[in-house]
Design an enzyme around this catalytic site. Structure first.
Site, PDB file in Angstrom:
ATOM      1  CE  LYS A 158      79.518  59.655  63.048  1.00  0.00           C
ATOM      2  NZ  LYS A 158      79.462  59.331  64.500  1.00  0.00           N
ATOM      3  CG  ASP A 159      82.478  51.172  60.000  1.00  0.00           C
ATOM      4  OD1 ASP A 159      83.169  52.030  59.430  1.00  0.00           O
ATOM      5  OD2 ASP A 159      82.895  50.483  60.956  1.00  0.00           O
TER       6      ASP A 159
END
Ligand SMILES: *Cc1c(COP(=O)(O)O)cnc(C)c1O
Length: 474
Positions: free
Chosen positions: A119-120
């Site tokens: 998700k980064d």
């Protein structure tokens, strides 16, 4: 490029106008009016750095930010320093290093960013885009979200220290792993507020919905979201499909398959977009855990969201979903981008029902999009983690294990398979210990984070208590 709603309402919007919002006002999801066609550019793009490639791709989707500014945002987002937690530190410059398990069977490392989950990749871009657009407009935003783990920490690390942004992140008190709690609660930035709710994830989620549905409060306190239906997150994820393709092939007429551990259909939706743009993806392999709503759809043509009570708590918790919030985007394309049909199908879904495309006019179109699927269980996960460790010396997390299990079943001779690695093993230590009888590998920078001082307010599962915290800090 303009953006339209899958439900057909409203006028087409510019990118910056949909960036800060969530759902379209008619309840649909935003998609570009058309997919840019890039097959002719692939040779030129092969060999570009990640940041440069991101700039080329995002330029096609963002036409209301000057090129020099967008370039600066991409350069600042995708640095070897930010994505430095690779298995092989020498490969950090690749941002998403490709590791081969066998010839033609690869792992694309997407979890080397600050919170060790994929998700980064999108959230870091979102942080920089938010800061830029808010600066331009002289606006502020208070992001309110609920998390069971990966999303909340990725959002906080992306927004920490950003001008004009505050984050209020709700989490279920005592229900995340010690490592995940430490990641979020140890942040000392003045614009980050952790709120632990006495209850389950769904209680936290319900509070977020209640606050967002209070239109007056929402407007007064400029409440916003960064959930997985945000188009900018899907868009950012398109880039690593291209990068992975270039790493796994030698020429741009070769085809590949990607296997994607899936929950809300965000990650694999980006693969669908990349394929629609002309990236030669022969197969998109969708992997689920025991919560197999999406596997069921691609096997039977029936989409039947589950109730919360039917949703199982598993050892790949970021894929524990009852309905797949991005799925409407794919269905919009499947039905020939006809919003009337989408509205009709989601009338059923929103009323707690299901729909089938198995024997209607769209059944013949379904295979055209290249999806195949499979699912995995806790026992499969343990076996795969053990096997990949024994054979390749690679320690994988539980979600990636679901991906590898299904990828092995769906491999086709001569077609390179790229499995997306969505998190690092250290985030799910309990299952690693169960599988391997040892602690997970921990990147050096995360030693002892459980012992750092933590900042969190604990509240009852009550809307007023959460509103009170927001009011107090704004
Ligand atoms: C969020 C998440 C997923 C699921 O991704 P979707 O975009 O919701 O399909 C899979 N694995 C990990 C580790 C995650 O954090």
């Amino acid at each position: 490029m303009k953006y339209i709603s899958t439900r057909g309402g409203g006028e087409p919007q510019e990118f910056c106008d949909i960036l800060l919002g969530g759902l379209a006002p008619d309840g649909g999801l935003y998609l570009p009016e058309s997919y840019p066609q890039v097959a002719a550019q692939l040779d030129e793009w092969r060999g570009l750095s990640y940041a440069e490639l991101a700039f080329r791709i995002l330029s096609l989707f963002i036409t209301d930010i000057p090129a020099a500014d967008l370039k600066a945002i991409c350069d600042k987002t995708y640095t070897a320093q930010t994505y430095r937690w690779s298995r092989d530190p020498a490969k950090a410059r690749d941002i998403v290093p490709l590791t081969s398990m066998e010839p033609g069977f690869h792992l694309l490392e997407l979890s080397n960013g600050p919170t060790l989950a994929f998700k980064d990749m999108a959230m870091q871009l979102l942080g920089n885009l938010f800061e830029y657009v808010l600066d331009q407009r002289g606006e502020t935003i208070n992001i309110l979200g609920a998390t069971s783990g990966d999303t909340g920490s990725a959002a906080e690390y992306a927004m920490r220290g950003k001008r004009n942004v505050r984050v209020f992140m709700l989490s279920p008190d005592g229900r995340m792993s010690a490592f995940q709690r430490a990641q979020m609660y140890s942040l000392q930035d003045a614009n980050i507020f952790n709120i632990a709710v006495r209850g389950m994830f769904d209680d936290a989620q319900d509070i977020v919905k209640a606050v967002s549905n209070d239109a007056a409060f929402k407007a007064k306190y400029k409440i916003g979201a960064v959930n997985s239906i945000n188009w900018a997150r899907v868009m950012a994820q398109v880039v690593y499909y291209f990068k992975g393709y270039f790493e796994a092939t030698k020429s741009s007429d070769q085809e590949v398959a990607f296997c994607v551990p899936s929950g809300n259909f965000g990650n694999i939706c980006a693969g669908h977009v990349a394929r629609m743009m002309g990236l030669p993806i022969a197969r998109l392999v969708l992997a689920t855990n025991e919560n197999n709503v999406l596997d069921e759809f691609f096997r039977t043509g029936v989409y039947r969201p589950r109730t919360t009570a039917e949703t199982q708590v598993t050892s790949s918790p970021s894929m524990d979903i009852s309905k797949a919030s991005n799925f409407e985007r794919f269905i919009f394309d499947l039905v020939g981008r006809d919003p009337v049909v989408v509205r009709q199908l989601w009338r059923e879904v929103d009323a707690g029902g299901s729909f089938s495309v198995a024997d209607g006019p769209f059944a013949a179109r379904l295979p055209v999009y290249g999806f195949v699927s499979g699912c995995s269980t806790h026992a499969d996960r343990l076996a795969t983690i053990r096997d990949v460790w024994a054979w390749y010396g690679l320690m994988i997390d539980t979600h990636t294990a679901d991906g590898i299990k299904v990828a092995r079943e769906q491999r086709v001779a001569q077609l390179p398979m790229i499995v997306l690695e969505t998190a690092q093993a250290v985030k799910f230590g309990e299952t690693i210990r169960e599988a391997l009888g040892r602690d997970p590998v921990r990147p050096a920078g995360f030693d002892g984070i459980e012992n750092l001082p933590q900042r969190v307010e604990v509240v009852d599962a009550a809307v007023d208590q959460v509103k009170g915290i927001i009011v107090r800090h704004c």
